[in-house]
Scaffold this motif. Structure first.
Motif, PDB file in Angstrom:
ATOM      1  N   TYR A 169       0.860  -1.182   0.000  1.00 23.73           N
ATOM      2  CA  TYR A 169       0.000   0.000   0.000  1.00 23.73           C
ATOM      3  C   TYR A 169       0.894   1.230   0.000  1.00 23.73           C
ATOM      4  O   TYR A 169       1.538   1.546   0.998  1.00 23.73           O
ATOM      5  N   PHE A 170       0.941   1.919  -1.142  1.00 24.40           N
ATOM      6  CA  PHE A 170       1.720   3.145  -1.293  1.00 24.40           C
ATOM      7  C   PHE A 170       0.818   4.334  -0.980  1.00 24.40           C
ATOM      8  O   PHE A 170      -0.330   4.379  -1.436  1.00 24.40           O
ATOM      9  N   HIS A 171       1.346   5.307  -0.232  1.00 24.89           N
ATOM     10  CA  HIS A 171       0.580   6.515   0.024  1.00 24.89           C
ATOM     11  C   HIS A 171       0.370   7.214  -1.314  1.00 24.89           C
ATOM     12  O   HIS A 171       1.301   7.374  -2.092  1.00 24.89           O
ATOM     13  N   ALA A 172      -0.862   7.636  -1.584  1.00 23.47           N
ATOM     14  CA  ALA A 172      -1.205   8.172  -2.904  1.00 23.47           C
ATOM     15  C   ALA A 172      -1.292   9.692  -2.922  1.00 23.47           C
ATOM     16  O   ALA A 172      -2.153  10.261  -3.583  1.00 23.47           O
ATOM     17  N   GLY A 173      -0.422  10.368  -2.190  1.00 26.75           N
ATOM     18  CA  GLY A 173      -0.413  11.824  -2.231  1.00 26.75           C
ATOM     19  C   GLY A 173      -0.977  12.435  -0.974  1.00 26.75           C
ATOM     20  O   GLY A 173      -0.559  12.109   0.116  1.00 26.75           O
ATOM     21  N   GLN A 174      -1.950  13.311  -1.123  1.00 25.33           N
ATOM     22  CA  GLN A 174      -2.536  14.013   0.018  1.00 25.33           C
ATOM     23  C   GLN A 174      -3.529  13.141   0.769  1.00 25.33           C
ATOM     24  O   GLN A 174      -4.112  12.222   0.215  1.00 25.33           O
ATOM     25  N   GLY A 175      -3.733  13.476   2.028  1.00 31.98           N
ATOM     26  CA  GLY A 175      -4.771  12.826   2.826  1.00 31.98           C
ATOM     27  C   GLY A 175      -4.426  11.413   3.237  1.00 31.98           C
ATOM     28  O   GLY A 175      -3.267  11.059   3.409  1.00 31.98           O
ATOM     29  N   HIS A 176      -5.463  10.616   3.357  1.00 31.83           N
ATOM     30  CA  HIS A 176      -5.330   9.259   3.873  1.00 31.83           C
ATOM     31  C   HIS A 176      -5.598   8.228   2.796  1.00 31.83           C
ATOM     32  O   HIS A 176      -6.180   7.183   3.060  1.00 31.83           O
ATOM     33  N   THR A 177      -5.201   8.476   1.566  1.00 33.20           N
ATOM     34  CA  THR A 177      -5.456   7.541   0.477  1.00 33.20           C
ATOM     35  C   THR A 177      -4.207   6.727   0.156  1.00 33.20           C
ATOM     36  O   THR A 177      -3.093   7.226   0.219  1.00 33.20           O
ATOM     37  N   PHE A 178      -4.428   5.474  -0.205  1.00 32.91           N
ATOM     38  CA  PHE A 178      -3.359   4.545  -0.538  1.00 32.91           C
ATOM     39  C   PHE A 178      -3.693   3.850  -1.841  1.00 32.91           C
ATOM     40  O   PHE A 178      -4.862   3.629  -2.159  1.00 32.91           O
ATOM     41  N   GLN A 179      -2.644   3.474  -2.568  1.00 27.31           N
ATOM     42  CA  GLN A 179      -2.795   2.700  -3.800  1.00 27.31           C
ATOM     43  C   GLN A 179      -2.221   1.320  -3.536  1.00 27.31           C
ATOM     44  O   GLN A 179      -1.088   1.180  -3.084  1.00 27.31           O
ATOM     45  N   GLU A 180      -3.003   0.295  -3.843  1.00 29.68           N
ATOM     46  CA  GLU A 180      -2.565  -1.080  -3.627  1.00 29.68           C
ATOM     47  C   GLU A 180      -1.880  -1.637  -4.864  1.00 29.68           C
ATOM     48  O   GLU A 180      -2.378  -1.472  -5.983  1.00 29.68           O
ATOM     49  N   VAL A 181      -0.747  -2.297  -4.666  1.00 29.87           N
ATOM     50  CA  VAL A 181      -0.032  -3.003  -5.724  1.00 29.87           C
ATOM     51  C   VAL A 181       0.253  -4.410  -5.211  1.00 29.87           C
ATOM     52  O   VAL A 181       0.718  -4.583  -4.079  1.00 29.87           O
TER      53      VAL A 181
END
Length: 135
Positions: free
Chosen positions: A77-89
């Motif tokens: 789970y990579f942090h996806a920029g601002q806030g509390h969003t993550f991108q899963e790989v």
């Protein structure tokens, strides 16, 4: 199982945890003054998690959450920029159960690699590298 890291870049340690009964991974963001927010589920469908660790795999200065699952591909789970969003790989071949994780640059390319101890499958190293940019 859990691990700490400043996932949102606010200077306070947050907590990443796995919950086997709910079959999810979560982050608890530190609000300061000994208070944490509500559980925030990391993206993706429910799957049986078994191991969790934290490392900066994409070298952006923020820790990433790495989860090993039971007989399924793992998740970064990579942090996806601002806030509390993550991108899963996804990572690994989904064989066996990941019960231990470690990180080091085994091939000397400057990028951390994932080492997984597994039951019912060979232990392995998954090599990472510079992200593809499409150029």
């Amino acid at each position: 199982m859990g691990a700490a890291g400043d996932f949102d870049g606010d200077g306070r340690l947050d907590l990443a945890i796995i919950e086997e009964r709910q079959r999810l991974a979560f982050v608890l963001f530190n609000r300061g003054q000994r208070r944490f927010g509500e559980l925030e589920a990391l993206p993706g469908p429910p799957r049986p998690p078994y191991a969790l660790a934290v490392a900066d795999l994409n070298r952006d200065g923020r820790p990433d959450v790495v989860v090993g699952h039971v007989e399924m591909p793992g998740s970064v789970y990579f942090h996806a920029g601002q806030g509390h969003t993550f991108q899963e790989v996804s990572w690994n071949d989904g064989k066996g159960t990941v019960y231990g994780l470690a990180f080091a640059d085994f091939d000397g390319d400057g990028w951390p690699d994932i080492v997984a101890a597994r039951s019912d499958a060979p232990n392995g190293i998954w090599f990472s590298g510079r992200p593809k940019t499409g150029r």
